[in-house]
Design a protein around this motif. Structure first.
Motif, PDB file in Angstrom:
ATOM      1  N   LEU A 148      34.337  43.587  52.558  1.00  0.00           N
ATOM      2  CA  LEU A 148      33.378  43.616  53.642  1.00  0.00           C
ATOM      3  C   LEU A 148      32.955  42.842  54.587  1.00  0.00           C
ATOM      4  N   THR A 149      34.153  41.095  54.681  1.00  0.00           N
ATOM      5  CA  THR A 149      33.951  40.839  55.810  1.00  0.00           C
ATOM      6  C   THR A 149      34.444  41.189  56.838  1.00  0.00           C
ATOM      7  N   THR A 150      35.504  41.913  56.314  1.00  0.00           N
ATOM      8  CA  THR A 150      35.811  42.466  57.531  1.00  0.00           C
ATOM      9  C   THR A 150      35.453  43.401  58.513  1.00  0.00           C
ATOM     10  N   SER A 151      34.943  43.720  57.929  1.00  0.00           N
ATOM     11  CA  SER A 151      33.769  44.841  58.651  1.00  0.00           C
ATOM     12  C   SER A 151      32.401  43.910  59.085  1.00  0.00           C
ATOM     13  N   GLU A 152      32.176  42.739  59.289  1.00  0.00           N
ATOM     14  CA  GLU A 152      31.556  42.466  59.489  1.00  0.00           C
ATOM     15  C   GLU A 152      29.977  42.689  59.767  1.00  0.00           C
ATOM     16  N   ILE A 153      29.605  42.802  58.425  1.00  0.00           N
ATOM     17  CA  ILE A 153      28.492  43.077  58.217  1.00  0.00           C
ATOM     18  C   ILE A 153      27.177  42.484  58.870  1.00  0.00           C
ATOM     19  N   LYS A 154      26.187  43.287  59.533  1.00  0.00           N
ATOM     20  CA  LYS A 154      24.977  42.885  60.280  1.00  0.00           C
ATOM     21  C   LYS A 154      23.713  41.915  59.407  1.00  0.00           C
ATOM     22  N   MET A 160      41.010  61.051  49.256  1.00  0.00           N
ATOM     23  CA  MET A 160      41.287  59.727  48.842  1.00  0.00           C
ATOM     24  C   MET A 160      40.916  58.595  49.700  1.00  0.00           C
ATOM     25  N   ILE A 161      39.826  58.530  50.426  1.00  0.00           N
ATOM     26  CA  ILE A 161      39.268  57.739  50.913  1.00  0.00           C
ATOM     27  C   ILE A 161      37.811  57.473  50.938  1.00  0.00           C
ATOM     28  N   VAL A 162      37.334  56.238  50.885  1.00  0.00           N
ATOM     29  CA  VAL A 162      36.122  55.355  50.940  1.00  0.00           C
ATOM     30  C   VAL A 162      35.892  55.129  52.753  1.00  0.00           C
ATOM     31  N   GLN A 163      34.728  55.429  52.692  1.00  0.00           N
ATOM     32  CA  GLN A 163      34.190  55.301  54.366  1.00  0.00           C
ATOM     33  C   GLN A 163      33.404  54.010  54.156  1.00  0.00           C
ATOM     34  N   LEU A 164      33.167  53.007  54.851  1.00  0.00           N
ATOM     35  CA  LEU A 164      32.755  51.811  54.922  1.00  0.00           C
ATOM     36  C   LEU A 164      31.696  51.968  55.943  1.00  0.00           C
ATOM     37  N   THR A 165      30.070  51.974  56.057  1.00  0.00           N
ATOM     38  CA  THR A 165      29.884  52.557  57.206  1.00  0.00           C
ATOM     39  C   THR A 165      28.858  51.879  57.433  1.00  0.00           C
ATOM     40  N   GLY A 166      27.553  52.095  58.896  1.00  0.00           N
ATOM     41  CA  GLY A 166      26.411  51.128  58.384  1.00  0.00           C
ATOM     42  C   GLY A 166      25.955  49.972  59.333  1.00  0.00           C
ATOM     43  N   ALA A 167      25.170  49.594  58.942  1.00  0.00           N
ATOM     44  CA  ALA A 167      24.878  47.831  59.477  1.00  0.00           C
ATOM     45  C   ALA A 167      26.010  47.241  59.715  1.00  0.00           C
ATOM     46  N   VAL A 168      27.461  47.454  60.154  1.00  0.00           N
ATOM     47  CA  VAL A 168      28.293  46.605  60.009  1.00  0.00           C
ATOM     48  C   VAL A 168      28.994  46.700  61.488  1.00  0.00           C
ATOM     49  N   ARG A 169      30.017  45.889  62.108  1.00  0.00           N
ATOM     50  CA  ARG A 169      30.336  45.520  63.721  1.00  0.00           C
ATOM     51  C   ARG A 169      31.694  46.924  63.742  1.00  0.00           C
ATOM     52  N   TYR A 170      31.926  46.794  62.746  1.00  0.00           N
ATOM     53  CA  TYR A 170      33.672  47.802  62.269  1.00  0.00           C
ATOM     54  C   TYR A 170      33.397  48.979  61.012  1.00  0.00           C
ATOM     55  N   SER A 171      33.289  49.822  60.990  1.00  0.00           N
ATOM     56  CA  SER A 171      33.165  50.421  60.383  1.00  0.00           C
ATOM     57  C   SER A 171      34.834  50.800  59.758  1.00  0.00           C
ATOM     58  N   ILE A 172      35.241  51.102  58.424  1.00  0.00           N
ATOM     59  CA  ILE A 172      36.166  50.944  58.322  1.00  0.00           C
ATOM     60  C   ILE A 172      36.287  52.569  56.939  1.00  0.00           C
TER      61      ILE A 172
END
Length: 163
Positions: A92-98, A1-13
């Motif tokens: 998205l702000t927290t993950s810091e998109i590159k 029941m989770i969703v990963q936010l990854t890729g061109a980000v400074r922090y994957s969350i």
């Protein structure tokens, strides 16, 4: 029941929608696409914040540490009856998109969907139906901020990859 936010980000969350029911940023689904309601809510929040700042300045010598307010029985019942969405913008702000990122790939159980970063930033994630986690094609459903896909959200999201 989770969703990963990854890729061109400074922090994957890792997003855990099951705990968002207690988050103050949640929005009642029926009010999410009503611009008039959102504007009124923002005005009320700004007034409340200004009044709290004023009170803090008057009472500087009597400042106490914040205390977690317990949820009243009425609030608990209200939470368990409503359907909620969460704006994705803060995550998205927290993950810091590159800076080189141009789009987002939404990986779902039915295939991948490509969205512009603007479209994703203004989107909402449905995470609770009548106070319960989304179980059918969950853990979240994605709605565009303008409500254009209100009748046909993106479902079965497993991962959001910024590209």
């Amino acid at each position: 029941m989770i969703v990963q936010l990854t890729g061109a980000v400074r922090y994957s969350i890792t997003l855990d929608p099951t705990v968002w029911i207690f988050d103050d940023r949640k929005i009642i689904f029926d009010e999410a696409f009503n611009k008039k309601s959102q504007t009124k809510e923002i005005e009320v929040d700004e007034l409340k914040n200004a009044s709290e700042r004023f009170n803090r300045e008057l009472n500087l010598e009597r400042i106490k540490p914040p205390v977690n307010k317990s949820i009243s029985k009425y609030e608990r019942e209200k939470i368990l009856k409503n359907t909620y969405v969460m704006p994705i913008k803060d995550f998205l702000t927290t993950s810091e998109i590159k800076k080189e990122a141009t789009q987002a790939r939404i990986l779902t159980t039915n295939g991948d969907i490509i969205l512009s970063l603007d479209s994703l930033t203004n989107s909402l994630l449905l995470f609770a139906i009548e106070g319960k986690p989304v179980s059918v094609e969950g853990p979240v459903h994605l709605y565009f901020g303008d409500g254009s896909n209100k009748d046909n959200p993106i479902k079965g999201i497993n991962k959001i990859a910024i590209e």
